[in-house]
Design a protein around this motif. Structure first.
Motif, short mmCIF file in Angstrom:
data_model
loop_
_atom_site.label_atom_id
_atom_site.label_comp_id
_atom_site.label_asym_id
_atom_site.label_seq_id
_atom_site.Cartn_x
_atom_site.Cartn_y
_atom_site.Cartn_z
N SER A 45 29.39 17.17 -36.95
CA SER A 45 30.72 16.93 -36.37
C SER A 45 31.76 17.84 -37.01
CB SER A 45 31.11 15.47 -36.55
OG SER A 45 30.19 14.61 -35.90
N LEU A 103 29.91 15.77 -29.91
CA LEU A 103 28.99 14.78 -29.35
C LEU A 103 28.07 14.20 -30.42
CD1 LEU A 103 27.78 13.33 -26.89
CD2 LEU A 103 26.35 15.35 -26.49
N LEU A 157 28.89 10.65 -31.71
CA LEU A 157 28.47 9.52 -30.87
C LEU A 157 26.98 9.23 -31.04
CD1 LEU A 157 30.38 10.39 -27.56
CD2 LEU A 157 31.04 8.72 -29.32
#
Length: 457
Positions: A130, A225, A228
């Protein structure tokens, strides 16, 4: 009664010849009920094994697919080949860290349990990937940008070194009789789904966004993404029961699993590393490196090469469990693997020559054949590695085999291939390198014992 108490009671109440894995499972189910559940009755175990590997390999594959973009943002230069080499060098750094991660997480997994290492590795890779999405680029901060990228890739490599081998070991140890190949292949199905997702996202943003938008901020979106996926994977991992094989052997655990590996499993370790080296290169050159190779050498549009790779990866998801079923029921693992690698040795150089024709149908057919060959080790190798070693140092040994092979040969394969083309001027240099790696794998298989029809030790 706690699981640990059951282990103690089992050791006391059963004779040595009765202390089999099957008897221990039955005993656990009888004494603990819901406290320890078999994998066949706990869907979260399978989901966690898949989701964890989806996230791990989405992150790693995404970087590989985004190399042409990342190279210009973090390693700008007039020579495109040199920039790509630098970007693949950072890709390789993550793999070089994997043996260290495998040693650390393997040691922890053999001493503290498989669940602990899965949980920790998922957190680490979720955060590191991330953060790549918020990094400043070279134009903003100069050399600090590639330095930060290297640091995050090191953390990624460290965590992947622990996650994959931990999840495979857990799944194979919990598999019902006659299904170890299938359950081991679940981890690689997750890996391929992760690569497929990375490929789809990379293809999507390079096809939809304008070049200006892509280089301005669009390249960051796929990395976000990962956060998540991390939350989803951590949630399911937290619900896992501990491996029954780990609990069964807890009283006899080695305080230094690595010492036990060197003392009792040297032959298996050497043969496994040789095989994993060839397996890694066979996986990374035709799948991860091929889009960049076709783009830079054959001058084929990047979006089209990614579309071909995405479709091949999708097909692979279905062939991986098929190969595992064949190895569980029909053909022993070693024979099936030897056949696949011999075929790879025969077709590699002709296939690399033919992709230069720029015929999309021909390129797709070549990639498909490579994909079917790769499906064999993807479906079989996980369970075969686990079967080589006893429980008390299994995860440590498997982590070393898997991560040394992929760390030294797999992660460096794209960089070495690019360097070979640059220095030799021969566009077929990657094919020769792949043949060399395949020969190493065949030697490793020849030395390896097939334990696919024997109970786990």
């Amino acid at each position: 009664m706690s699981a640990e108490d059951v282990v103690e009671k089992f050791e006391t109440d059963f004779r040595e010849d009765e202390k089999t894995a099957k008897n221990f499972i039955i005993y656990l189910e009888k004494e603990t009920g819901e406290e320890i559940e078999k994998l066949t009755g706990k869907s979260s175990s399978i989901v966690s094994g898949v989701v964890g590997n989806i996230m791990e390999w989405y992150d790693f594959a995404l970087y590989g697919y985004m190399v042409p973009i990342i190279s210009k943002l973090f390693f700008p230069g007039q020579d495109a080949i040199v920039s790509i080499m630098a970007t693949f060098a950072v890709f390789a750094v993550g793999f070089i860290m994997r043996p260290l991660g495998g040693a650390i997480f393997g040691h922890l997994g053999d001493l503290k349990g498989r669940k602990f290492t899965l949980y920790l590795s998922l957190i680490m890779i979720g955060i590191s990937t991330s953060l790549i999405g918020v990094l400043p680029v070279y134009a903003n901060v100069g050399l600090l940008a590639p330095a930060l990228l290297v640091l995050l890739r090191m953390i990624q490599g460290l965590s992947v070194g622990g996650e994959f081998s931990s999840s495979v070991t857990y799944l194979v140890e919990e598999a019902p009789n006659g299904y170890r190949g299938v359950f081991g292949s679940i981890a690689n199905i997750g890996s391929m789904v992760g690569m497929l997702l990375g490929s789809i996202i990379a293809t999507g943003i390079t096809s939809i966004l304008s070049e200006q938008t892509l280089y301005a901020w669009g390249w960051r979106l796929p990395f976000f993404l990962s956060a998540l996926l991390a939350v989803f994977g951590i949630y399911y991992t937290s619900k896992l029961p501990e491996s029954h094989m780990y609990l069964r052997n807890k009283r006899h655990e080695a305080t230094l699993p690595l010492k036990e590996v060197m003392k009792k499993g040297k032959r298996e370790l050497v043969s496994g590393i040789l095989f994993s080296m060839g397996y890694a290169v066979l996986f990374y050159l035709p799948l991860v490196y091929m889009p960049t190779y076709l783009n830079t050498v054959a001058k084929i549009d990047m979006s089209k090469t990614l579309q071909i790779t995405t479709l091949i990866t999708f097909i692979l998801v279905f062939f991986i469990p098929l190969m595992a079923i064949i190895s569980d029921r029909l053909i022993r693992r070693k024979k099936l693997l030897l056949g696949a690698f011999i075929i790879a040795l025969i077709v590699t150089i002709p296939f690399f020559s033919l992709v230069m024709t720029k015929n999309y149908i021909l390129i797709f057919a070549i990639e498909l054949i490579f994909g079917l060959i790769i499906a064999v080790p993807l479906g079989i190798a996980p369970s075969m590695f686990v079967e080589l070693f006893p429980t008390n140092f299994r995860l440590t040994a498997y982590s070393i085999i898997y991560n040394v092979g992929l760390g030294i040969f797999g992660g460096s394969a794209p960089m070495i291939s690019t360097w070979l083309i640059k220095t030799s001027g021969n566009n077929l240099a990657p094919a020769y390198y792949l043949c060399f790696a395949v020969v190493l794998a065949i030697i490793g298989l020849y030395l390896m014992k097939d334990r696919s029809r024997e109970p786990l030790r």
